[in-house]
Motif scaffolding. Structure first.
Motif, PDB file in Angstrom:
ATOM      1  N   GLN A  71       0.579  11.138  -6.022  1.00  0.00           N
ATOM      2  CA  GLN A  71       2.221  10.720  -6.020  1.00  0.00           C
ATOM      3  C   GLN A  71       2.545  10.501  -7.288  1.00  0.00           C
ATOM      4  O   GLN A  71       4.140  10.325  -7.430  1.00  0.00           O
ATOM      5  CB  GLN A  71       1.856   9.421  -5.131  1.00  0.00           C
ATOM      6  CG  GLN A  71       2.878   8.518  -4.567  1.00  0.00           C
ATOM      7  CD  GLN A  71       4.221   9.089  -3.549  1.00  0.00           C
ATOM      8  OE1 GLN A  71       3.720   9.559  -2.158  1.00  0.00           O
ATOM      9  NE2 GLN A  71       5.330   8.826  -3.992  1.00  0.00           N
ATOM     10  N   ALA A  72       1.627   9.774  -8.007  1.00  0.00           N
ATOM     11  CA  ALA A  72       1.858   9.590  -9.456  1.00  0.00           C
ATOM     12  C   ALA A  72       2.682  10.577 -10.162  1.00  0.00           C
ATOM     13  O   ALA A  72       4.095  10.620 -11.038  1.00  0.00           O
ATOM     14  CB  ALA A  72       0.961   9.118 -10.040  1.00  0.00           C
ATOM     15  N   TRP A  73       2.003  11.432 -10.059  1.00  0.00           N
ATOM     16  CA  TRP A  73       2.779  13.308 -11.105  1.00  0.00           C
ATOM     17  C   TRP A  73       4.429  12.919 -10.266  1.00  0.00           C
ATOM     18  O   TRP A  73       5.374  13.534 -11.005  1.00  0.00           O
ATOM     19  CB  TRP A  73       2.144  13.775 -10.615  1.00  0.00           C
ATOM     20  CG  TRP A  73       0.840  14.233 -11.479  1.00  0.00           C
ATOM     21  CD1 TRP A  73       1.121  13.172 -12.361  1.00  0.00           C
ATOM     22  CD2 TRP A  73      -0.191  14.682 -11.017  1.00  0.00           C
ATOM     23  NE1 TRP A  73      -0.602  13.817 -12.869  1.00  0.00           N
ATOM     24  CE2 TRP A  73      -1.671  13.945 -11.881  1.00  0.00           C
ATOM     25  CE3 TRP A  73      -1.072  15.189  -9.410  1.00  0.00           C
ATOM     26  CZ2 TRP A  73      -2.805  14.535 -12.039  1.00  0.00           C
ATOM     27  CZ3 TRP A  73      -2.325  15.710  -9.730  1.00  0.00           C
ATOM     28  CH2 TRP A  73      -3.005  15.845 -11.499  1.00  0.00           C
ATOM     29  N   CYS A  74       4.585  13.174  -8.777  1.00  0.00           N
ATOM     30  CA  CYS A  74       5.925  13.632  -8.276  1.00  0.00           C
ATOM     31  C   CYS A  74       7.080  12.360  -8.528  1.00  0.00           C
ATOM     32  O   CYS A  74       8.213  12.789  -9.017  1.00  0.00           O
ATOM     33  CB  CYS A  74       5.787  12.888  -6.768  1.00  0.00           C
ATOM     34  SG  CYS A  74       4.686  14.818  -6.322  1.00  0.00           S
ATOM     35  N   ASP A  75       5.958  11.393  -8.411  1.00  0.00           N
ATOM     36  CA  ASP A  75       7.336   9.879  -9.474  1.00  0.00           C
ATOM     37  C   ASP A  75       7.804  10.134 -10.640  1.00  0.00           C
ATOM     38  O   ASP A  75       8.429   9.674 -10.724  1.00  0.00           O
ATOM     39  CB  ASP A  75       6.018   8.052  -8.887  1.00  0.00           C
ATOM     40  CG  ASP A  75       6.360   7.559  -7.439  1.00  0.00           C
ATOM     41  OD1 ASP A  75       6.773   8.042  -6.708  1.00  0.00           O
ATOM     42  OD2 ASP A  75       5.907   6.991  -7.467  1.00  0.00           O
ATOM     43  N   ALA A  76       6.977  10.520 -11.299  1.00  0.00           N
ATOM     44  CA  ALA A  76       6.947  10.850 -12.234  1.00  0.00           C
ATOM     45  C   ALA A  76       8.492  11.774 -12.484  1.00  0.00           C
ATOM     46  O   ALA A  76       9.012  11.309 -13.827  1.00  0.00           O
ATOM     47  CB  ALA A  76       5.780  11.223 -13.708  1.00  0.00           C
ATOM     48  N   LEU A  77       8.544  12.584 -11.882  1.00  0.00           N
ATOM     49  CA  LEU A  77       9.700  14.209 -11.978  1.00  0.00           C
ATOM     50  C   LEU A  77      10.412  13.270 -10.819  1.00  0.00           C
ATOM     51  O   LEU A  77      11.379  13.921 -10.800  1.00  0.00           O
ATOM     52  CB  LEU A  77       9.171  15.256 -11.347  1.00  0.00           C
ATOM     53  CG  LEU A  77       8.050  15.397 -12.271  1.00  0.00           C
ATOM     54  CD1 LEU A  77       7.264  16.930 -12.104  1.00  0.00           C
ATOM     55  CD2 LEU A  77       8.577  16.236 -13.946  1.00  0.00           C
TER      56      LEU A  77
END
Length: 200
Positions: A71-77
């Protein structure tokens, strides 16, 4: 990284696919981690939507942590992420690998509509492992045929844009981009046929 972007893009050019939306099968492992970066970049430059789906199998004590990290990696993108929780009937007599794979594709299919392209992170090492597994199981010519780079999947398509790339290349690209990824401890378990072939 540049050669991976070119490889990714060529998978669509060669197949003449013009996706309405890219849906990334996102486990958080190194292959899908690199794939997410490539998909987000491709979607931005081609002005199409990109989203990701993470299937939470619940088989590892780390599964919740992996989902949070994805979730954190997707949020960053700025890539929307759907987390699909599945439960496997591990007493059914089927292998855990097959149950997990079937549950994964069933979950992914729920998020696909006409014109979408599901992208998965299989690479050339996976292709070889799949062939050796089929050989071990005594498969005929159809079973021994290699994974397709592009294939229909319901109303959508599956594209495996990294199928000509090695695991080593993907890991090197991930490191050069400064990416972190999750390590599934079950990938070291030699009781699973695929892991035995990979490590032995």
């Amino acid at each position: 990284m540049t050669h991976l972007i070119e490889t990714f893009t060529s998978a669509f050019q060669q197949s003449d696919l013009k996706p309405r939306r890219l849906v990334v099968a996102f486990s958080g492992g190194v292959d899908s981690r690199v794939l997410l970066e490539l998909a987000a970049q491709y979607a931005k430059s081609h002005h199409i939507e990109c989203c990701a789906v993470h299937v939470h199998h619940g088989l590892s004590k780390n599964a919740d942590l992996w989902a949070e990290q994805c979730q954190a990696w997707c949020d960053a993108l700025s890539v929307p992420l759907a987390i699909e929780r599945v439960s496997l009937d591990i007493n059914s007599g089927e292998s855990v690998e097959k149950l997990a794979r079937d549950a994964r594709y069933d979950s992914l299919q729920k998020h696909l509509s006409f014109g979408d392209v599901l992208i998965t992170g299989q690479h050339i090492d996976d292709q070889l492992e799949t062939f050796l597994l089929a050989l071990k199981r005594g498969s005929g010519p159809k079973g021994l045929s290699s994974m397709a780079k592009v294939m229909p999947f319901g109303e959508a398509f599956i594209v495996r844009p990294l199928l000509s790339v090695s695991r080593v290349d993907i890991e090197e690209s991930a490191r050069s981009m400064g990416l972190a990824w999750v390590e599934d401890e079950s990938n070291q378990d030699l009781r699973f046929d695929r892991n035995f072939i990979r490590h032995q």
